[in-house]
Scaffold this active site. Structure first.
Site, short mmCIF file in Angstrom:
data_model
loop_
_atom_site.label_atom_id
_atom_site.label_comp_id
_atom_site.label_asym_id
_atom_site.label_seq_id
_atom_site.Cartn_x
_atom_site.Cartn_y
_atom_site.Cartn_z
N LYS A 271 0.85 -1.19 0.00
CA LYS A 271 0.00 0.00 0.00
C LYS A 271 0.89 1.24 0.00
CE LYS A 271 -3.62 2.46 2.47
NZ LYS A 271 -4.62 2.44 3.53
N ARG B 80 -10.54 10.95 1.67
CA ARG B 80 -10.45 11.74 2.91
C ARG B 80 -11.76 12.48 3.17
NH1 ARG B 80 -4.53 11.91 3.14
NH2 ARG B 80 -4.26 9.65 3.03
N ARG C 268 0.99 10.09 5.38
CA ARG C 268 1.24 8.78 5.98
C ARG C 268 2.56 8.17 5.49
NH1 ARG C 268 -3.85 8.36 7.94
NH2 ARG C 268 -5.66 8.47 6.56
N GLU D 233 7.07 -6.76 1.49
CA GLU D 233 5.83 -6.61 2.24
C GLU D 233 4.90 -7.81 2.02
OE1 GLU D 233 4.82 -4.58 4.45
OE2 GLU D 233 6.01 -2.76 4.32
N LYS E 74 -2.28 -1.56 -3.75
CA LYS E 74 -3.12 -0.37 -3.69
C LYS E 74 -2.26 0.89 -3.73
CE LYS E 74 -6.10 2.03 -0.54
NZ LYS E 74 -6.61 2.11 0.79
N SER F 99 -10.12 5.95 -4.63
CA SER F 99 -11.02 7.09 -4.84
C SER F 99 -10.51 8.06 -5.91
CB SER F 99 -11.22 7.83 -3.51
OG SER F 99 -9.99 8.25 -2.97
N TYR G 93 -15.19 1.44 -7.03
CA TYR G 93 -16.45 2.13 -6.76
C TYR G 93 -17.42 1.96 -7.93
CZ TYR G 93 -13.70 3.93 -2.95
OH TYR G 93 -12.90 4.01 -1.83
C1 PBG Z 1 -7.21 3.43 5.45
C2 PBG Z 1 -7.66 3.44 4.04
C3 PBG Z 1 -7.52 4.46 3.10
C4 PBG Z 1 -8.13 4.00 1.93
C5 PBG Z 1 -8.62 2.73 2.18
N1 PBG Z 1 -8.29 2.39 3.49
C6 PBG Z 1 -6.97 5.82 3.26
C7 PBG Z 1 -5.52 6.00 3.43
O1 PBG Z 1 -4.74 5.06 3.54
O2 PBG Z 1 -5.11 7.17 3.49
C8 PBG Z 1 -8.23 4.76 0.64
C9 PBG Z 1 -9.23 4.23 -0.33
C10 PBG Z 1 -9.53 5.16 -1.44
O3 PBG Z 1 -8.86 6.19 -1.63
O4 PBG Z 1 -10.46 4.83 -2.20
N2 PBG Z 1 -8.27 3.07 6.31
#
Ligand code: PBG
Length: 328
Positions: A197, A207, A218, A234, A249, A275, A314
């Site tokens: 990730k 967000r 992060r 990982e 991801k 997203s 989505y």
């Molecule tokens: C963390 C999480 C995130 C997303 C899924 N799980 C946010 C992040 O890591 O900042 C993002 C998913 C998306 O952008 O569609 N709980």
């Protein structure tokens, strides 16, 4: 010799031939729909930065889950948006909290006809928006966070989750969650490991979707987009720790990573079209700059072709409808 010697175009001549020779086919069963549920909502509430996606109320979530089952999607991934937040994200481990309630609601609605997945992370529940609890210096405390994840796994399992999605990128999280589930009599619950990730700008619209309290980023726990080999590390660790499914991801900017991973593991591979990937296509389409439906199919087909057996998107419901109508 006369040219052309070979005529690959013959197999592209009609839609019927192209369909016959397609190497990648989208299938509803491999699509997972991420959904948001917000505590205290009476009606679903649109998410500005994600046109067509909503924060669900309890009722609308149930209806959407029933629809997902009817479309024969592979599953749903649930994210909770709580009313109250605190430093330890205590809402995440409240059996009556927004996410556990949603899991139980969806489970009651769809029975075993749909795989019910829940996000296992603290970021939606903490008042600082980080994926874990903080140490005195303000950094995320890895090992203290693992204790919270273990607790959260048990709560989600008791609510009826089939799968927990460990998305926090803490070292050791899969092993700790696996051990906690097993000790709690939940050895039937699978772990979907967000193994690779990346710290991505493509999470921007999410967000808003979860009303994130994060300032900063992060990068101290999610991966550097520059790194490819690190993903294999990982993934190896997560599999050693007991991951049932491995995820990459975001998806679209990491297709090389997805292919690397798919080539070496013997567990199912998932990818999350996040997203920002969704919203970029929607925004360009809104301006008439891109053929929306084709861009949707192309992006998800590309992710599948690169090695994902399972795609979180989505657009899952819409694509499933297209598949049923023979349009995808
Ligand atoms: C963390 C999480 C995130 C997303 C899924 N799980 C946010 C992040 O890591 O900042 C993002 C998913 C998306 O952008 O569609 N709980």
């Amino acid at each position: 010799m006369s040219f052309p010697v070979e005529r690959p175009r013959r197999l592209r001549r009609t839609a019927a031939v192209r369909r016959l020779v397609a190497e990648t086919r989208l299938h509803s069963a491999g699509l997972v729909l991420p959904m948001f549920v917000r505590e205290g909502l009476a009606e679903p509430s649109p998410i500005n930065s994600m046109p067509g996606v909503v924060q669900h109320s309890r009722d609308s979530l149930r209806r959407a889950a029933a629809q997902a089952a009817q479309l024969r999607l592979g599953g749903v991934m649930l994210f909770g948006v709580p009313l109250m937040r605190d430093p330890s994200g205590s809402g995440a481990t409240d059996p009556d909290g927004v996410l556990s309630t949603a899991v139980a609601d969806v489970r009651a609605e769809v029975g075993d006809s749909l795989v019910v997945m829940a996000d296992l992370c603290l970021d939606e529940f903490t008042d600082h928006g980080h994926c874990g609890v903080l140490n005195e210096q303000g950094g995320v405390d890895n090992d203290a966070t693992l204790d919270r994840y273990a607790e959260m796994a048990i709560v989600l399992a008791q609510a009826g989750a089939d799968v927990v999605g460990t998305s926090g990128m803490m070292d050791g999280q899969v092993g700790v969650v696996r051990a906690a589930l097993d000790a709690a009599g939940a050895d039937h619950v699978s772990v979907l490991a967000y193994a690779a990730k990346y710290a991505s700008a493509a999470y921007g619209p999410f967000r808003e979707a979860v009303d994130s309290q994060l300032t900063g980023d992060r990068r101290a726990y999610q991966q550097d987009p520059a790194n490819r080999r690190e993903s294999l590390r990982e993934v190896r660790l997560d599999i050693e720790e007991g991951a049932d499914i491995i995820m990459v991801k975001p998806a679209g900017s990491y297709l090389d990573v997805l292919r690397d991973v798919a080539d070496v593991v013997d567990v199912p591979v998932a990818a999350y079209q996040v997203s920002g990937e969704y919203s970029m296509v929607e925004a360009a389409a809104e301006r008439g700059w891109i053929d929306r439906d084709r861009a949707v199919i192309e992006s998800v087909t590309g992710i599948h072709r690169a090695g994902a057996d399972i795609v979180l998107t989505y657009w899952a419901g819409e694509i499933a409808r297209w598949i049923n109508e023979g349009r995808a």
